[in-house]
Motif scaffolding. Structure first.
Motif, PDB file in Angstrom:
ATOM      1  N   SER A 295       2.683   7.551 -22.168  1.00 39.50           N
ATOM      2  CA  SER A 295       2.654   8.431 -20.997  1.00 39.50           C
ATOM      3  C   SER A 295       2.442   7.615 -19.729  1.00 39.50           C
ATOM      4  N   VAL A 296       2.796   8.237 -18.618  1.00 39.20           N
ATOM      5  CA  VAL A 296       2.738   7.566 -17.321  1.00 39.20           C
ATOM      6  C   VAL A 296       2.231   8.551 -16.271  1.00 39.20           C
ATOM      7  N   THR A 297       1.407   8.046 -15.359  1.00 45.81           N
ATOM      8  CA  THR A 297       1.026   8.791 -14.155  1.00 45.81           C
ATOM      9  C   THR A 297       1.752   8.175 -12.966  1.00 45.81           C
ATOM     10  N   ILE A 298       2.419   9.002 -12.192  1.00 50.51           N
ATOM     11  CA  ILE A 298       2.936   8.545 -10.893  1.00 50.51           C
ATOM     12  C   ILE A 298       2.526   9.601  -9.866  1.00 50.51           C
ATOM     13  N   ASP A 299       1.892   9.154  -8.805  1.00 46.98           N
ATOM     14  CA  ASP A 299       1.512  10.083  -7.749  1.00 46.98           C
ATOM     15  C   ASP A 299       2.632  10.172  -6.730  1.00 46.98           C
ATOM     16  N   ALA A 300       3.096  11.397  -6.469  1.00 48.80           N
ATOM     17  CA  ALA A 300       4.081  11.545  -5.396  1.00 48.80           C
ATOM     18  C   ALA A 300       3.410  11.401  -4.036  1.00 48.80           C
ATOM     19  N   HIS A 301       2.120  11.734  -3.958  1.00 47.51           N
ATOM     20  CA  HIS A 301       1.452  11.646  -2.647  1.00 47.51           C
ATOM     21  C   HIS A 301       0.929  10.232  -2.356  1.00 47.51           C
ATOM     22  N   LYS A 302       1.240   9.287  -3.224  1.00 52.67           N
ATOM     23  CA  LYS A 302       0.922   7.898  -2.899  1.00 52.67           C
ATOM     24  C   LYS A 302       2.159   7.275  -2.240  1.00 52.67           C
ATOM     25  N   TRP A 303       2.803   6.335  -2.899  1.00 52.52           N
ATOM     26  CA  TRP A 303       3.867   5.597  -2.195  1.00 52.52           C
ATOM     27  C   TRP A 303       5.116   6.450  -1.931  1.00 52.52           C
ATOM     28  N   PHE A 304       5.290   7.541  -2.684  1.00 49.09           N
ATOM     29  CA  PHE A 304       6.406   8.436  -2.379  1.00 49.09           C
ATOM     30  C   PHE A 304       6.103   9.304  -1.164  1.00 49.09           C
ATOM     31  N   ALA A 305       4.858   9.222  -0.695  1.00 48.26           N
ATOM     32  CA  ALA A 305       4.500   9.740   0.629  1.00 48.26           C
ATOM     33  C   ALA A 305       4.735  11.231   0.827  1.00 48.26           C
ATOM     34  N   THR A 306       4.544  12.025  -0.229  1.00 42.84           N
ATOM     35  CA  THR A 306       4.560  13.465   0.006  1.00 42.84           C
ATOM     36  C   THR A 306       3.182  13.876   0.523  1.00 42.84           C
TER      37      THR A 306
END
Ligand SMILES: *Cc1c(COP(=O)(O)O)cnc(C)c1O
Length: 468
Positions: A295-306
């Motif tokens: 599994s993987v966590t990716i935050d959209a509100h981090k580097w994807f800047a949402t």
């Protein structure tokens, strides 16, 4: 009678929206040209706030104007081009629009039945990430979360559920010994709270030392695992971080995958910040090995800047999500593990979070995000060069733009940061890396220019010169 403050006429809607648009546009201009840190007199503010006794009505546009004025002077502006801080970028414009659109319809995403279009849009984005990550498209699934912490919590619940079919019923008692999981000393310490929340307790967390570069030491990981097994513990999960919070280091993903496979434990990659590198065709090899994760966590509100909070959890074991989060009630319109978010995730009522990333990706494309990431990284390199010229020493080597800077003449970092915040020309934080106090700086904003870098370095250096 309908309350006309709470539910406005179409005329008022248009007028008030126009008024707030102007307010926000003026405020944004003021923010990016003003100080990064709050200047508001907080005592005066509290007095004003106390006057809101909620005894009677007030015009909503006046309330909005009061709030916008307060925010303009009363918060650290993460959307400032010289906010060189924690992983909180200036939010993209499409994600801000998405927030407003989602608010207007306020669709309930608990079930597909109630919000088919919204659920399909989120699934489409998640599928795009599944294929970019190199996960098997048939068996993988995921969903939007409020952030990295919820996604990481989901990972531990999934790993525990996969490890024992009795975990659902018995909790920690399902295991023959203390369940344990493995994180590096530089990982995100919300893991301690997560261990607490899942009921396996904070003692379940094994903190693995880092090597001289700040990456998880795989030798120490193996030793600790073997030692724990000999002690009767039940190892559940290894966490590798792709972009540590302190120093932006990427743990050795392929080596962690080998250990997880040998030990038959779940591998989770916390790529809250670093996961955005999958958008860059010329940089994504830095994440190689991530495709082997469970599994993987990716935050959209981090580097994807949402806008905040918007994260993602993705797993290659679709069925574990329904095993972990299944519930059915007579009052819900449906309970279909294939498509209803409330039976495959932590949340029940669910906001249309994924729209922010959908609209940003649709507007900019992966290539637009690649440019954004390359821009912040190249500004980060410039910052690094300028700091070195000014006598600072950079003691980490991050592929995701984090600089750990030791001040000239080893002056005390915390005192310097206090001066930097007081001056308000730029923002950085204090951190510790390899047993040293460092100034942690990271270019996160897509608005940062070369001029901002020069001004920030001048601000840091003059703060340092004011410290004995
Ligand atoms: C930010 C971050 C988290 C926590 O995510 P939230 O969105 O703040 O809940 C976890 N891990 C890493 C590596 C992070 O950078």
């Amino acid at each position: 009678m309908t309350n006309d403050q709470l539910f406005v006429s179409p005329d008022t809607y248009v007028r008030c929206n126009g008024f707030v648009d102007q307010l926000l546009s003026d405020a944004c201009t003021k923010v990016v040209t003003g100080p990064v840190t709050p200047t508001l007199d907080l005592n005066g503010f509290r007095k004003h706030l106390g006057q809101f006794t909620f005894e009677g009505p007030r015009p909503v546009h006046a309330v909005a104007a009061w709030v916008v004025a307060g925010l303009t002077d009363g918060v650290v502006h993460i959307n400032h081009p010289r906010y060189l801080g924690l992983f909180n970028p200036t939010p993209t414009y499409p994600s801000q629009l998405a927030d407003r659109i989602a608010a207007a319809f306020n669709p309930q995403l608990a079930t597909w039945t109630t919000s088919p279009v919204a659920v399909e849009i989120e699934r489409h984005v998640i599928r795009a990430f599944i294929s970019r990550l190199g996960f098997p498209t048939e068996s993988s699934a995921g969903h939007f979360t409020t952030g990295g912490s919820e996604a990481n919590c989901t990972a531990l619940i999934a790993a525990l559920t996969q490890a024992s079919p009795d975990y659902a019923r018995l909790g920690a008692r399902a295991f023959a010994g203390q369940p344990t999981f493995y994180i590096s000393a530089d990982s995100h310490l919300a893991w301690l709270k997560i261990a607490h929340q899942t009921g396996i307790g904070r003692d379940a967390v094994r903190i693995i030392q880092t090597d001289t570069a700040g990456c998880l030491d795989v030798g120490h990981l193996r030793e600790t695992l073997e030692h724990d097994r000999a002690d009767g513990c039940v190892p559940i999960m290894v966490v590798a971080t792709a972009g540590t919070t302190n120093a932006g280091m990427i743990d050795p993903l392929p080596a962690c995958a080998v250990v997880a496979r040998d030990e038959q434990v779940w591998l989770h990659v916390d790529a809250a910040w670093g996961g955005a590198l999958i958008a860059c065709d010329d940089r994504r090899q830095v994440l190689s090995g991530i495709e082997q994760a469970d599994s993987v966590t990716i935050d959209a509100h981090k580097w994807f800047a949402t806008t905040m909070g918007c994260g993602m959890f993705i797993t290659r074991h679709m069925q574990v999500l329904s095993a972990a989060f299944y519930a059915s009630t007579t009052y819900m319109p449906s309970h279909n593990a294939d498509i209803d978010p409330y039976v495959t995730s932590v949340q029940w009522s669910r906001r249309f979070l994924g729209l922010r990333l959908f609209m940003s990706l649709a507007a900019a494309g992966w290539s637009g995000y690649g440019e954004h990431i390359n821009h912040t990284l190249s500004m980060g390199e410039l910052l690094r060069d300028r700091l070195i010229q000014a006598g600072w020493q950079i003691i980490n080597k991050s592929p995701v733009g984090v600089l750990c800077a030791v001040p000239p003449e080893n002056k005390p970092v915390r005192a310097i940061i206090t001066q930097v915040w007081a001056a308000g020309e730029a923002w950085a934080s204090a951190a510790r890396f390899q047993q040293r106090d460092v100034m942690r700086v990271c270019v996160t904003s897509g608005l940062t220019t070369r001029d901002d870098i020069d001004r920030a370095v001048t601000a840091f250096t003059s703060a340092a010169s004011r410290v004995a």
